[in-house]
Structure formats: structure tokens, C-alpha cells
Design a protein around this motif. Structure first.
Motif, PDB file in Angstrom:
ATOM      1  N   VAL A  63       0.842  -1.204   0.000  1.00 50.64           N
ATOM      2  CA  VAL A  63       0.000   0.000   0.000  1.00 50.64           C
ATOM      3  C   VAL A  63       0.874   1.250   0.000  1.00 50.64           C
ATOM      4  O   VAL A  63       0.635   2.201  -0.747  1.00 50.64           O
ATOM      5  CB  VAL A  63      -0.944  -0.002   1.228  1.00 50.64           C
ATOM      6  CG1 VAL A  63      -1.608   1.344   1.392  1.00 50.64           C
ATOM      7  CG2 VAL A  63      -1.986  -1.098   1.091  1.00 50.64           C
ATOM      8  N   VAL A  83       0.737   3.954  -2.949  1.00 53.08           N
ATOM      9  CA  VAL A  83       0.237   5.309  -2.693  1.00 53.08           C
ATOM     10  C   VAL A  83       1.340   6.340  -2.887  1.00 53.08           C
ATOM     11  O   VAL A  83       1.154   7.358  -3.564  1.00 53.08           O
ATOM     12  CB  VAL A  83      -0.350   5.405  -1.266  1.00 53.08           C
ATOM     13  CG1 VAL A  83      -0.744   6.827  -0.945  1.00 53.08           C
ATOM     14  CG2 VAL A  83      -1.550   4.484  -1.132  1.00 53.08           C
ATOM     15  N   TYR A 116       2.207   6.629  -6.497  1.00 55.26           N
ATOM     16  CA  TYR A 116       1.174   7.378  -7.217  1.00 55.26           C
ATOM     17  C   TYR A 116       1.334   8.874  -6.973  1.00 55.26           C
ATOM     18  O   TYR A 116       1.213   9.694  -7.884  1.00 55.26           O
ATOM     19  CB  TYR A 116      -0.187   6.885  -6.740  1.00 55.26           C
ATOM     20  CG  TYR A 116      -1.370   7.475  -7.444  1.00 55.26           C
ATOM     21  CD1 TYR A 116      -2.171   8.425  -6.830  1.00 55.26           C
ATOM     22  CD2 TYR A 116      -1.708   7.080  -8.745  1.00 55.26           C
ATOM     23  CE1 TYR A 116      -3.262   8.964  -7.475  1.00 55.26           C
ATOM     24  CE2 TYR A 116      -2.800   7.614  -9.392  1.00 55.26           C
ATOM     25  CZ  TYR A 116      -3.579   8.549  -8.744  1.00 55.26           C
ATOM     26  OH  TYR A 116      -4.668   9.092  -9.380  1.00 55.26           O
ATOM     27  N   LYS A 151     -13.750   9.248  -7.512  1.00 53.25           N
ATOM     28  CA  LYS A 151     -12.443   8.606  -7.334  1.00 53.25           C
ATOM     29  C   LYS A 151     -12.121   8.509  -5.853  1.00 53.25           C
ATOM     30  O   LYS A 151     -11.593   7.512  -5.374  1.00 53.25           O
ATOM     31  CB  LYS A 151     -11.373   9.464  -8.051  1.00 53.25           C
ATOM     32  CG  LYS A 151     -10.308   8.597  -8.681  1.00 53.25           C
ATOM     33  CD  LYS A 151      -9.051   9.333  -9.057  1.00 53.25           C
ATOM     34  CE  LYS A 151      -9.169  10.653  -9.725  1.00 53.25           C
ATOM     35  NZ  LYS A 151      -8.857  10.601 -11.151  1.00 53.25           N
ATOM     36  N   THR A 206     -14.062   5.679  -4.280  1.00 60.12           N
ATOM     37  CA  THR A 206     -13.534   4.359  -4.642  1.00 60.12           C
ATOM     38  C   THR A 206     -12.307   4.035  -3.809  1.00 60.12           C
ATOM     39  O   THR A 206     -12.201   2.965  -3.226  1.00 60.12           O
ATOM     40  CB  THR A 206     -13.146   4.331  -6.130  1.00 60.12           C
ATOM     41  OG1 THR A 206     -14.186   4.933  -6.878  1.00 60.12           O
ATOM     42  CG2 THR A 206     -12.889   2.920  -6.600  1.00 60.12           C
ATOM     43  N   SER A 207     -11.370   4.980  -3.756  1.00 59.34           N
ATOM     44  CA  SER A 207     -10.150   4.731  -2.980  1.00 59.34           C
ATOM     45  C   SER A 207     -10.478   4.524  -1.510  1.00 59.34           C
ATOM     46  O   SER A 207      -9.944   3.629  -0.868  1.00 59.34           O
ATOM     47  CB  SER A 207      -9.183   5.905  -3.083  1.00 59.34           C
ATOM     48  OG  SER A 207      -9.165   6.428  -4.355  1.00 59.34           O
ATOM     49  N   MET A 233     -12.019   1.143  -0.958  1.00 61.05           N
ATOM     50  CA  MET A 233     -11.021   0.069  -1.034  1.00 61.05           C
ATOM     51  C   MET A 233     -10.163   0.027   0.214  1.00 61.05           C
ATOM     52  O   MET A 233      -9.901  -1.049   0.758  1.00 61.05           O
ATOM     53  CB  MET A 233     -10.118   0.279  -2.262  1.00 61.05           C
ATOM     54  CG  MET A 233     -10.668  -0.385  -3.489  1.00 61.05           C
ATOM     55  SD  MET A 233      -9.776   0.062  -4.986  1.00 61.05           S
ATOM     56  CE  MET A 233      -8.071   0.058  -4.479  1.00 61.05           C
ATOM     57  N   SER A 234      -9.719   1.195   0.661  1.00 61.52           N
ATOM     58  CA  SER A 234      -8.857   1.187   1.852  1.00 61.52           C
ATOM     59  C   SER A 234      -9.647   0.716   3.060  1.00 61.52           C
ATOM     60  O   SER A 234      -9.116   0.004   3.920  1.00 61.52           O
ATOM     61  CB  SER A 234      -8.261   2.566   2.097  1.00 61.52           C
ATOM     62  OG  SER A 234      -9.238   3.455   2.568  1.00 61.52           O
ATOM     63  N   ASP A 287      -7.706   8.147   5.934  1.00 69.05           N
ATOM     64  CA  ASP A 287      -7.481   7.639   4.580  1.00 69.05           C
ATOM     65  C   ASP A 287      -8.118   8.572   3.565  1.00 69.05           C
ATOM     66  O   ASP A 287      -7.530   8.942   2.555  1.00 69.05           O
ATOM     67  CB  ASP A 287      -8.141   6.264   4.414  1.00 69.05           C
ATOM     68  CG  ASP A 287      -7.422   5.181   5.194  1.00 69.05           C
ATOM     69  OD1 ASP A 287      -7.991   4.095   5.342  1.00 69.05           O
ATOM     70  OD2 ASP A 287      -6.291   5.431   5.639  1.00 69.05           O
ATOM     71  N   PHE A 347      -6.254  10.745   0.563  1.00 72.78           N
ATOM     72  CA  PHE A 347      -6.593  10.611  -0.845  1.00 72.78           C
ATOM     73  C   PHE A 347      -7.046  11.940  -1.431  1.00 72.78           C
ATOM     74  O   PHE A 347      -6.706  12.290  -2.559  1.00 72.78           O
ATOM     75  CB  PHE A 347      -7.691   9.565  -1.043  1.00 72.78           C
ATOM     76  CG  PHE A 347      -7.225   8.156  -0.797  1.00 72.78           C
ATOM     77  CD1 PHE A 347      -7.933   7.308   0.034  1.00 72.78           C
ATOM     78  CD2 PHE A 347      -6.069   7.676  -1.388  1.00 72.78           C
ATOM     79  CE1 PHE A 347      -7.497   6.012   0.275  1.00 72.78           C
ATOM     80  CE2 PHE A 347      -5.629   6.389  -1.174  1.00 72.78           C
ATOM     81  CZ  PHE A 347      -6.344   5.555  -0.329  1.00 72.78           C
ATOM     82  N   TYR A 384      -5.391  13.522  -4.730  1.00 72.93           N
ATOM     83  CA  TYR A 384      -6.166  13.751  -5.943  1.00 72.93           C
ATOM     84  C   TYR A 384      -6.226  15.217  -6.328  1.00 72.93           C
ATOM     85  O   TYR A 384      -6.482  15.558  -7.486  1.00 72.93           O
ATOM     86  CB  TYR A 384      -7.575  13.183  -5.807  1.00 72.93           C
ATOM     87  CG  TYR A 384      -7.603  11.680  -5.813  1.00 72.93           C
ATOM     88  CD1 TYR A 384      -8.455  10.968  -4.984  1.00 72.93           C
ATOM     89  CD2 TYR A 384      -6.762  10.953  -6.649  1.00 72.93           C
ATOM     90  CE1 TYR A 384      -8.476   9.587  -4.986  1.00 72.93           C
ATOM     91  CE2 TYR A 384      -6.772   9.571  -6.655  1.00 72.93           C
ATOM     92  CZ  TYR A 384      -7.632   8.893  -5.812  1.00 72.93           C
ATOM     93  OH  TYR A 384      -7.649   7.527  -5.808  1.00 72.93           O
TER      94      TYR A 384
END
Lengths: 86, 268, 853
Positions: B41, B45, B48, B85, B88-89, B92-93, C350, C354, C358
Motif C-alpha cells: 500500500v 500510494v 502514485y 475517485k 472508490t479509494s 477500497m482502503s 485515509d 486521498f 487527488y
């Protein structure tokens, strides 16, 4: 708003209630029942003082919630900690 | 795999999903999975992040600030959308984290269940500034050395004579707090004979760095022989040179303390 | 510093902040170059600079202590080896933690909060400027008091977590240890004052159109931080006051023999301790959000979810504390509950991570120094956060407890937060000084910093099996510790680059424009660098969807520039010039009420803090409620008394001082619309006092449960003295209410009589209690006799202290009422009443809990 007469009536109620709390001890109730009654009386008195003497009944509700948060935090800590011992 | 040591009471789960065995085995399995997933992970991450930072650097021509949507000084703040987005992330996490922890919860239940009482050796551990005292089922007490048989679960009941300590044997992956007026319980099984070190893991005063004890894991028959020779309350019955040097080092630890020890040093 | 603005009016205040017209007051507020200015200023921007600079001193001090530790840890040390003795090492470790967590991290963040938040809100200052100055001086003096503790036999040596019973004199007898605890008490006072101030300001003084939803993210994080601070620090104060009592007065809450005493400390401390780590991190998160938006040129992705996530974390932070106690004797059910809540709290983070990542997509990222630091901070936080999940899995925590895994984890997240705040320092430096820093040196700092950081902390994960606070470890781990030591020096030395850069640039850097950062959108960039004294020309408003300034000041203001802006000044607790806050009339050309402009200076916060410092210094020497023998004891006692006189005198002086707070018209004020600042401030304070008493009562309940509830005999032999006191207090509440009624009816003698009666009744309460206690002492009972006595005396004693404080105020109010005050403006009587009724309510619970049940 609150008249002096109402304030006086509340004062009298508080006075009586405090006396009753002490007398509960002689009422012959079981410990935990007496415990509940006594604390309920305290809470009732607190509500009267807060609502009328501190005016919370007539203020925006946000002030009541504010103090409520503090109370909730203190209760959560006390209850969770005590529970963890059992 | 030491499954034969596990309680007969069936644990109502698939075997293999929940690691069972010695504390060390259980820890290593879970730690490995976490390390693997965590590194994965992290790499994904962070990678990315770095990739996009590079890709959208000013001057790359990839990013744009369209005229209709420019940031303006004094504007009322608003977000720029992109919620899908994000969700979704996030989702998932959440799935990863919740599954991981649920799995470890099952392992926690296994560890908390512990070994069967009839199979294990019960030892009482008492920490003090700055050493460890062990009491066996027959009442025999040793200071600074814990002798246990290999391949047999040992259940520890831990407390302290003074301040808050923590008893841990890192090689055997067992640890528990030592709290005044309280008893904590934990267990371990050592499958390899040898000598390990127990240390204190809670700051307890000047001797904290040296508050250790030896844990000697003996082949079962040797242990039985040794144990048979011990008697209750007789702390000096079986001295050996190894034990004396351990006692010396724990005496060193105690000498660091400015205040007198609460009990006299007891040499096994 | 020179000011590039040609409009500077040198005669006005000699300073550099007058870049636009309308805010020079003709009174002698010294310029920024003068020393006196910094002692008397109450302006939020000055206080912000004071916080930033002072906190950096503590960073250096805490950092040097860390260097000492890292040198010691270069190799496993046998007894007698290494540069630090075991005694010194334990003090170093403890002081490093305390200084960094309390005296560096939050004050550094609050330097920015002080400077930037009022600007972002559209306010001219905080709600209570003198209290703002007070919170700074209390902070500084608390740090000085901590420094003094090193010289009183040695400072506290039981770790920053101060576990019991190591924290009581039986095991840590040095006077310095008590001083360190008292220093922390003084620090908590500073924080509480600050939270009341910020909460009142942020809820009540936002510009029109700036609803909470529209609040900039940095301000959002500060808002949540101060909410958490209000309640968490009250719990810490309870823990510290009980600890101080154990150390100074001889009570036995945390003694080895007291039932569950050690666990009591862990609950109280960690209930505070966990929210504390978010208190420390949130401002950094806010900086990250602002800087990401500015330097990517994009608005944050999922803004409302980001805000929701933060709010959830703030609330949940109070529900995870037992994850610091997984290895104690708490039961499995509660362990499971806290495992769930702990994992629960990682999820909003989290989302926020993100969202930040993003935000970069499709942006045009400029890698300026602030962005580099904030980007690096996010990266470090991700690593730290992942390793935190390991700790949330209870079975892993069983092994990680007390090891360097924990140390490495929290340094990644907390110093990751510092990294973002350093980015914030570069970001706002041009605004605060009017000059640009050197960009090359900034980037160099980042490079060295980032290398040093990871070289220091990553090896600690590899060497995780090292026990905490220990300098004798397994030899095979030595290479990792050596790497870490090198990294520690690299990281520390990187700050030299920053200090040089910022110091030099403050004097000779390029002048900074209002907004040096393309795409910055928040209001602080819409005014000059640095901003004028009163921040804005006119009144900021967002009524049309973007920032505008309403020119009320210029419309009604005469050519005589020595007059202040129109609109009534809102009193800051000093003597009010006018009670009314005009609103819409200011917009029209109605007569300008010629009032004094807002005040900016007061010496009393400084003097009051000095007095408090002396009081606590004097008290630090107490043991078993007595001063030491001889000259030393006499000196300490005199110090305490002198400090008390100074403190009380300052309070009276502050009360009498004519001070006017900032002028504002109520814009957005949810959820406290229509309630004036003083009342809101008082209620916020009372909410924290609820938690303080909650901590004390909770400590009593917890100890009694551990002891066995029903076997615990109440200390007072019969409830009559308590009942009499209940009657007295109830009556005094009644008289206070009557005093307010009299004041509203402008009945001077009614007010004086009722306030006086309250005072007399309060004295009666204290006398009655004094007699009761004397009787108990006569029976051979003392604070230290047993834990039942300790809890009785300390809890009712804390209440009595509240009564005494109330009586001092009542006396002051009675005297002023005699002189005719409070008939036009009865707010002080009302606020006193709120406090007094609270004290009464607490007694309504103490009485049955300690006398009957």
C-alpha cells in the motif's frame, strides 16, 4: 421571562429537594434504589438551576448542547474506565 | 507446527486462516502479512503521489487551470468535485483495513483463550525496581532467572511490588504490563531450548535499562529434573554458576537505585 | 524592517503596519521595533509572532536533548558508560517529550492560528485580545518554570507519559519533578484561555456570508483543534491537579497501595493524550490543505467530505484512548470495543490523504519551498499512518508495546506534522514580515531536512525491538541506531539553514507584495504584507459570493484621523465605554458615536503571568502540605505569597482597566447568533470546567469501584454539615439571581445588598466547611490517611477553591456596585451568576456522593 415569584418558588423546591435527599437514607430502601433516587433528585435540582437561574431555558439551545458535550465526555470517561475494571 | 499443544476445544473456524501455535509463530505470521500489505500500500500510494507530482508539474503542459474555473483571491471556498475517485479509494482502503483487523481479531480471541490449564505451567512474575522474581507452582521462588520446559505452554500471572513495569521476552513474543494492585495474565510456548532475555518495557526509574532477567528454556526432562530438586520458599536450593552471574547483573541494576530495594536480593 | 508603503504615517504609532488609512489611532501604541511594544501588545498578529518565535526556542531545546539521547544510543551502554547517567538519561527523555509535545508543537501551530485565523474570518482581532496576550505570557512563563525545574534536584524523570506510581514522591522525590508538573498546569491554563478565546471568535466573529461550510480549511482545522483542546486539556488538568496534590499535599490517589491508582492515571492521561495527538496534527493538516490548493492551482477534491472526515476524527478522538492500555488488566470486551474505534478513526484519515493526493491531478504544481515541505509531510504521514494500523491490531500491539516501533510511528506522524508546519512558516513568512525568504536556501533546507528525517526515523523501525527509554539494547541493532544518530544531527542542523534564511530575509529580503502566491484564495492574501494593525479597511463581507469590503469606516469618519472607526466598541471585560453593539446603523450615515478606538495594549497579561509563575514556583517545594524547614522554605513561601499578591493585583487592575475589544458587527455566528461574546465565552469556559470536575468526580468513582463501592465508608460521619452547606449555597444562588433582577431594574441598593449577601453566604459556606474539616482533623484524619480521605478532601477542596475564587469576584462586584456600576450594563453580574450557579450545581452532586451514598 422569569418573575421573582418563580425564582422564589424554584428556590423553595430546591431547598425541599435537598432535605428529601437526606431523608431518603431513612426510608428503608435498598442501597442501589436509594442511590438512584438520590442521584435523580440531584439531577432534577441541577436542571432547575441550569434552566432558570442560569436561564438556559430561554437562551438558544446551542448553549445547553455545549455544556451537554462536556457532561457527556466526563460521563463517558467515568463509565468506560469503571467498566474496564469489572 | 505445534498444533498438538492447542486446546482440544474446537475453535469454530477454518484452520490455517487463524495462525495458531506459539506466540512467536502467531506474531510472525501476522506481522509478515501486515508488512507485506503495508509495504505494498505504501509503495502504491507514495508511488502514485510522486508520479502525479511529476506529471502535473508546472511546465509539463499536462495540467491546466481553465479560465472559467480559476482560483480567485477572495472567492468563497468550494471543492472541485472528483468525489467518485475519492470514494472508490476510500472504500477500497476501508475494505483492506477492516478485513485485516477482523482477521487479527480472530487471532486475538485465540491468544486470549490461551492454552488449556491442565497442560500449562503456571508461573507468577513479580517485577520490582529493578529485577524480576518468579514463583513456581510448588512455591519455589527465583530471582532474575526463569526456567521453563520447551514445548509446553507457560502461563504467566504478572504483577509488581512497586511501580508500573512491563514484562516482555521479545524472542518469544510475549509481553504484559505489571501494574500495582492488579494482575495481568499472558502465556507463551518456547519450542527451542536456549537462553533468552526478558526485559522491562515501561520506564520505571533509574535502573530501567538494566532491569532484565534470563529465560532459560530447557529440554523437558532436564527441566523436570531441576524442578524436582526445588522446594517451596527455599530460594537458595540450586545455585549454579550461570545463575550467580545473572544475580550479579541484577544486583548491579539494583545498585543503581538511589533508594534501598524493597526486598533483599534473592539469589536462586 | 522597512515598509514600502508611501502612506505610512510616522507620527501615529511609529510602526510599520499602517499601510492603508483609517487605522491610526493617535495614541501611543509603540512601534514594532520597540521592546515595550512586545510586552504590552494584545494584537493577534503580534501574539502570533511571539508564539512562533518562542516555540522555535523550545524546538531547539528539545532538539538538543534529543541529540544527547542519540549520542547515548550510539552503542549499547553498560552502567557507567555513555555521556548521560541513568538519572540524567531519564530526565532527558522525559523533558524531550514534554517540551516537544507541549511547548513546541501546539504553540508553533497556534502562532499561525493567531496570525492567520482572524484574517481568514474577516475579524479585526480575537474576541478577547487581552486574554490572547495572557495565554501567550502564561505559555512563556510555564516554559520558564519548566526550565527552572532542572535546577531543583532534577526535572521530572518518569517519561512524558508520567505513569503512576512512579510519578509520586515516593519514587521521584526531586522538587524539580513537582515543578515540572506545575509548569504543565500553568501551560494548561494558557491553553484553556486560548481555547475560550478562539472558540468565541471563530463562532461569533465571522464575516457575513462566511458560514462554517465556507470556512477556509486551515481555519476549519483550527476550529476543530480548539474544540478538542477545550475538553481534552480539562481532563489533563484534572490529572495534573490530582498529581500535584499527591506530590505537594500528600494525598494518595496514585500511591502504590491505592486501589487501581496506576490505572486511574492511565485513564485520565490517555483520555487527554489521544485527542492531544490530533490537536497537534490538525493544524498541520490545515496547512497541507491550504498549501496544496495554492501550489497546484486546484481546489481540494471532495471538500465537504474532507470537512466531514475531520469532524468525525475530532469526535472519535475521545473514544479511542484505551488502545494505549491494551496490555493492562482491562477486560476483553472493552479491549475489543477500543480496537474497533481505533480502526474506525483511521478511516477518515485515509479519505483526507486521498483527497490531498487527488487535488494534484490536472493541476500545475509549483515546487516552491512551502509545497515541498507539505508534500514531504504528506508522504511521511502516509508511512506513519500505515505503521499505526499495525498498532491498532491488538495482537501486534502486544509485542510492539514499549518498543521503538511505537517511537518510530509517532515520530513519523508528529514530526511529519512539524514538516507541514515548517511549510506553513515559509508560506506565511512573506505575509508576516513583508519580505520574501530566499527560495534556494528554502529548497536546500528541505533537501537536508528530508534526508535527515528519514535517516533518523526509518532505522528505528528496523531496530524496533529496542525497548523504549532504554540505552542498553541488543548489540546487533547498534548499526541502525548509529544511522539514526547521524540522521538526527543532519535533521537538527538543517534548521540552521532555516534560521539563517529567515533571520536574514526578515531584514534584507525582497519586499513581498500583498499576495506573493499565485492561486492563493484566502483572505489573508487580500491585505498588505504585513497587514495593517486593524487588518482591514472597512468591513469584510461575502454577501455577494466573494470577498468585498464595506466602507463604513470611511463614510462616517471625520477628517480628524485620530478618531477610531465608528460603531461601538465591544468591551473586553474592562470598563465598557458603551454597552450597545450597533449593527445596521453603521452602514448608513447616522451620527457617528464618538467612542474610543479599540485598545491594543495592556501590561497586565504579562504581570499576571509573572505572578502566577511566582505562585507555582513557591508552591513547588511543598511536601506533605508543608514548606521545607529553614531559610529555603521561607524563601519559597515568600515567593508564593508575593506571587499571589501580584496575581490578585493584576486581576483587579485588568478588571478596572479601560480596554475596548475589536469593533465588529455580527455576521455569521452559528450556533451562537445573538448571544454576546462575554456570555458565549463564559459558557465555553464552564463547559471545560464541567470536564474538570467530571475528571475529579470520575477519579473518585473509579477508585471507589476498584475499592468495592459499598464497602467504602463516607468520610463525614453524618450528612448535616453537608446539608447546611447545601442550603447556604442554594440561598446564595438565589441572592445572585435577585441581584441580577435588581440590576436590570436599576435598583442600586438591591444590587449591593444581594451581591453582598452572596458574599456573606459564601463566607458562611467556607466557615462551615472549615469547622467540619477541623473536626475531622481533630479525629486524626488527614489528606494522606487513606484514599477515602484523599478523595474527599481534594474533591470538596477543589470545589471550595472555586467558591473562594467566586467570592473574590463577588467582593469586587459588590464594591463596584456600591460605586454605581452594573445598572446600565449588568452583564458582569450575569456572567458572575452563571459561574456561581455552576459552582452550586457541582455541589448538588458532591453532597450526595461524598456525604450520603
Amino acid at each position: 421571562m422569569v418573575s421573582t415569584k418563580l425564582y422564589t418558588a424554584i428556590y423553595a423546591a430546591l431547598f425541599v429537594s435537598a432535605t428529601v435527599q437526606v431523608l431518603v437514607e431513612f426510608a428503608g430502601l435498598s442501597y442501589w434504589l436509594a442511590f438512584g433516587v438520590i442521584l435523580a433528585l440531584s439531577a432534577a435540582k441541577a436542571v432547575l438551576v441550569a434552566a432558570y437561574f442560569q436561564h438556559l431555558r430561554f437562551e438558544p439551545r446551542s448553549l445547553t448542547y455545549l455544556v451537554g458535550i462536556g457532561l457527556a465526555a466526563a460521563l463517558a470517561l467515568t463509565l468506560a474506565a469503571s467498566y474496564s475494571l469489572l | 507446527m505445534v498444533t498438538e499443544l492447542m486446546p482440544a476445544a474446537a475453535f469454530p473456524l477454518q484452520s490455517g486462516l487463524v495462525p495458531r501455535g506459539t506466540r512467536a509463530f502467531v506474531f510472525e505470521r501476522i506481522f509478515e502479512v501486515f508488512l507485506l500489505l503495508g509495504t505494498l500500500v505504501g509503495v502504491v500510494v507514495v508511488g502514485y503521489m510522486l508520479y502525479n507530482a511529476y506529471r502535473y508539474r508546472s511546465g509539463s503542459g499536462k495540467g491546466h487551470v481553465d479560465e472559467g474555473n480559476r482560483l480567485v483571491l477572495g472567492e468563497l471556498p468550494s471543492g472541485s468535485g472528483g468525489g467518485r475517485k475519492l470514494f472508490t479509494s476510500f472504500f477500497m482502503s476501508m475494505v483492506i483495513v477492516v478485513s485485516l483487523v477482523s482477521w487479527t481479531y480472530l487471532t486475538l480471541l485465540y491468544v486470549e483463550e490461551g492454552p488449556a490449564d491442565d497442560e500449562s505451567l503456571d508461573v507468577e512474575v513479580e517485577g520490582y525496581q529493578f529485577g524480576w522474581r518468579f514463583t513456581y507452582p510448588n512455591g519455589h521462588t527465583t530471582d532474575g532467572v526463569l526456567r521453563v520446559p520447551a514445548d509446553r505452554p507457560v502461563q504467566l500471572t504478572i504483577t509488581t511490588a512497586d511501580v508500573f513495569h512491563n514484562f516482555g521476552i521479545t524472542a518469544l513474543r510475549v509481553k504484559s504490563d505489571a501494574i500495582p494492585g492488579q494482575e495481568t495474565e499472558t502465556w507463551f510456548t518456547a519450542d527451542e531450548p536456549g537462553t533468552y532475555t526478558a526485559r522491562c518495557y515501561e520506564l520505571c526509574g533509574v535502573g530501567h535499562s538494566y532491569m532484565s532477567a534470563e529465560v532459560i528454556v530447557m529440554p523437558p526432562d532436564e527441566y523436570e529434573a531441576w524442578y524436582a530438586n526445588t522446594t517451596a520458599d527455599n530460594a537458595t536450593a540450586n545455585g549454579s554458576s550461570a545463575d550467580a552471574s545473572v544475580a550479579a547483573s541484577s544486583a548491579v541494576a539494583q545498585s543503581v537505585a538511589p533508594q534501598p530495594s524493597l526486598r533483599p536480593a534473592v539469589v536462586p | 524592517m522597512t515598509d514600502a508603503s508611501p502612506e505610512r504615517d510616522a507620527a501615529a504609532d511609529g510602526g510599520h503596519e499602517v499601510a492603508r488609512g483609517g487605522d491610526d489611532h493617535g495614541h501611543d501604541f509603540p512601534g514594532r521595533g520597540s521592546i515595550k511594544r512586545w510586552f504590552v501588545t494584545t494584537n493577534h498578529k503580534d501574539v502570533g509572532i511571539l508564539y512562533v518565535v518562542t516555540s522555535l526556542f523550545f524546538l531547539v531545546l528539545g532538539g538538543v536533548l534529543a541529540w544527547l539521547m542519540r549520542v547515548q544510543l550510539l552503542a549499547p551502554r553498560a552502567l557507567g558508560e555513555g555521556i548521560l547517567s541513568p538519572v540524567a538519561y531519564n530526565q532527558t527523555v522525559s523533558a524531550h517529550g514534554l517540551l516537544m509535545v507541549f511547548w513546541f508543537l501546539s504553540p508553533f501551530a497556534f502562532g499561525f492560528a493567531n496570525y492567520v485565523v482572524p484574517l481568514q474570518l474577516g475579524a479585526k482581532d480575537l474576541a478577547f485580545p487581552r486574554l490572547n496576550a495572557l495565554s501567550y505570557w502564561l505559555y512563556l512563563f510555564s516554559g520558564i518554570l519548566f526550565g527552572v525545574s532542572f535546577f531543583q534536584g532534577g526535572t521530572f524523570s518518569g517519561g512524558w507519559t508520567m505513569y503512576a506510581p512512579l510519578n509520586v514522591p515516593t519514587f521521584t522525590p526531586d522538587v524539580g519533578a513537582s515543578t515540572a508538573v506545575l509548569a504543565l498546569v500553568l501551560f494548561v491554563a494558557s491553553v484553556t484561555v486560548s481555547s475560550v478565546n478562539f472558540l468565541t471568535t471563530m463562532h461569533r466573529m465571522r464575516a457575513e456570508g462566511l458560514t462554517l461550510r465556507n470556512l477556509p480549511l486551515f481555519s476549519w482545522t483550527i476550529l476543530l483543534t480548539v474544540w478538542m483542546m477545550l475538553f481534552a486539556f480539562a481532563a489533563l488538568l484534572a490529572a495534573l491537579l490530582v498529581l500535584s496534590s499527591d506530590r505537594l499535599l500528600g494525598t494518595t490517589y496514585f500511591a502504590m497501595e491505592s486501589p487501581a491508582g496506576a490505572l486511574l492515571w492511565t485513564h485520565l492521561f490517555w483520555f487527554f493524550g489521544h485527542p492531544e495527538v490530533y490537536i497537534v496534527f490538525f493544524p498541520a493538516l490545515g496547512v497541507m490543505a491550504e498549501v496544496f490548493q495554492t501550489f497546484t492551482g486546484r481546489r481540494i477534491v471532495g471538500r465537504k467530505w474532507f470537512i466531514l472526515a475531520m469532524v468525525l476524527v475530532a469526535i472519535q478522538s475521545f473514544a479511542v484512548w484505551m488502545h494505549h492500555m491494551f496490555l493492562t488488566s482491562i477486560n476483553l470486551q472493552v479491549k475489543t470495543l477500543f480496537m474497533i474505534t481505533t480502526i474506525g478513526i483511521s478511516l477518515p484519515f485515509d479519505l483526507m490523504v486521498f483527497a490531498l493526493i487527488y487535488t494534484m491531478l490536472k493541476g500545475k504544481i509549483r515546487f516552491t519551498t512551502p509545497f515541498l515541505f507539505v508534500f514531504g509531510a504528506l508522504l511521511l504521514f502516509i508511512i506513519g499512518g500505515i505503521t499505526g494500523v499495525f498498532l491498532g491490531a491488538v495482537v501486534l500491539d502486544y509485542e510492539f508495546r514499549g518498543t521503538y516501533w511505537v517511537v518510530a510511528h509517532f515520530h513519523y506522524v508528529m514530526v511529519g506534522g512539524v514538516t507541514a508546519l515548517v511549510g506553513g512558516l515559509y508560506y506565511w513568512f512573506p505575509k508576516m514580515t513583508g519580505r520574501m525568504y530566499d527560495e534556494f536556501l528554502g529548497k536546500l533546507h528541505f533537501a537536508v531536512y528530508f534526508v535527515g528525517f528519514n535517516l533518523l526515523y526509518f532505522p528505528l523501525f528496523v531496530a524496533w525491538e529496542t525497548p523504549r527509554r532504554v540505552f542498553d539494547y541488543a548489540p546487533e541493532l547498534a548499526p541502525w541506531h548509529q544511522l539514526a544518530t547521524v540522521g538526527g544531527f543532519v535533521l537538527g542542523l538543517s534548521f540552521l539553514i532555516m534560521f539563517y534564511n529567515l533571520f536574514k530575509s526578515a531584514f534584507v529580503g525582497d519586499p513581498a507584495p500583498d499576495n506573493p502566491w499565485e492561486h492563493a484564495t484566502t483572505a489573508e492574501w487580500a491585505v498588505s504584507s504585513p497587514p495593517p494593525l486593524e487588518n482591514f479597511d472597512g468591513t469584510p463581507t461575502y454577501r455577494n459570493g466573494h470577498l468585498e469590503f464595506l466602507d463604513i469606516g470611511e463614510v462616517a469618519q471625520s477628517e480628524d484621523r485620530s478618531g477610531g472607526p465608528t460603531g461601538a466598541a465591544v468591551s473586553d471585560g474592562g470598563v465598557a465605554a458603551s454597552a450597545t453593539t450597533t449593527v445596521a446603523t453603521a452602514l448608513s450615515t447616522a451620527e457617528a458615536t464618538e467612542v474610543e478606538g479599540p485598545s491594543h495594549a495592556s501590561i497586565w497579561p504579562f504581570v499576571l503571568s509573572a505572578g502566577a509563575f511566582l505562585v507555582l514556583l513557591g508552591l513547588s517545594s511543598l511536601q506533605d502540605a508543608a514548606f521545607p524547614e529553614g531559610m529555603v522554605g521561607a524563601a519559597y513561601a515568600t515567593t508564593a505569597v508575593a506571587g499571589g499578591v501580584v496575581t490578585l493585583g493584576s486581576l483587579v487592575a485588568m478588571g478596572l482597566e479601560p480596554f475596548h475589544g475589536p469593533v465588529f458587527e455580527e455576521g455569521e455566528a452559528w450556533p451562537f447568533a445573538g448571544i454576546d461574546n462575554g456570555k458565549v465565552g463564559m459558557w465555553i469556559f464552564l463547559a471545560s470546567d464541567v470536564v474538570l470536575f467530571g475528571g475529579f468526580i470520575g477519579a473518585y468513582v473509579f477508585t471507589r469501584v476498584a475499592f468495592g463501592w459499598t464497602g467504602w465508608e463516607p468520610i463525614p460521619p453524618d450528612p448535616i454539615p453537608g446539608l447546611v452547606n447545601t442550603y447556604i449555597l442554594l440561598t446564595s444562588s438565589f441572592t445572585v439571581v435577585l441581584a441580577l433582577v435588581a440590576a436590570e431594574k436599576r435598583h442600586k441598593w438591591g444590587v449591593v445588598t444581594c451581591l453582598g449577601a452572596t458574599f456573606v453566604l459564601g463566607i458562611g459556606f467556607l466557615i462551615n466547611k472549615g469547622l467540619e474539616w477541623q473536626h475531622l482533623f481533630h479525629e486524626g484524619l488527614w489528606l494522606s490517611t487513606n484514599v477515602r480521605a484523599s478523595t474527599f478532601f481534594l474533591t470538596t477542596g477543589l470545589h471550595a477553591a472555586h467558591v473562594i475564587a467566586g467570592l473574590l469576584v463577588a467582593l469586587y462586584l459588590t464594591a463596584r456596585a456600591w460605586r454605581g456600576a452594573y445598572l446600565e450594563d449588568s452583564r458582569s453580574v450575569e456572567y458572575f451568576g452563571l459561574y456561581w450557579h455552576f459552582v452550586d450545581i457541582v455541589w448538588l452532586f458532591l453532597f450526595p456522593l461524598f456525604y450520603i451514598l
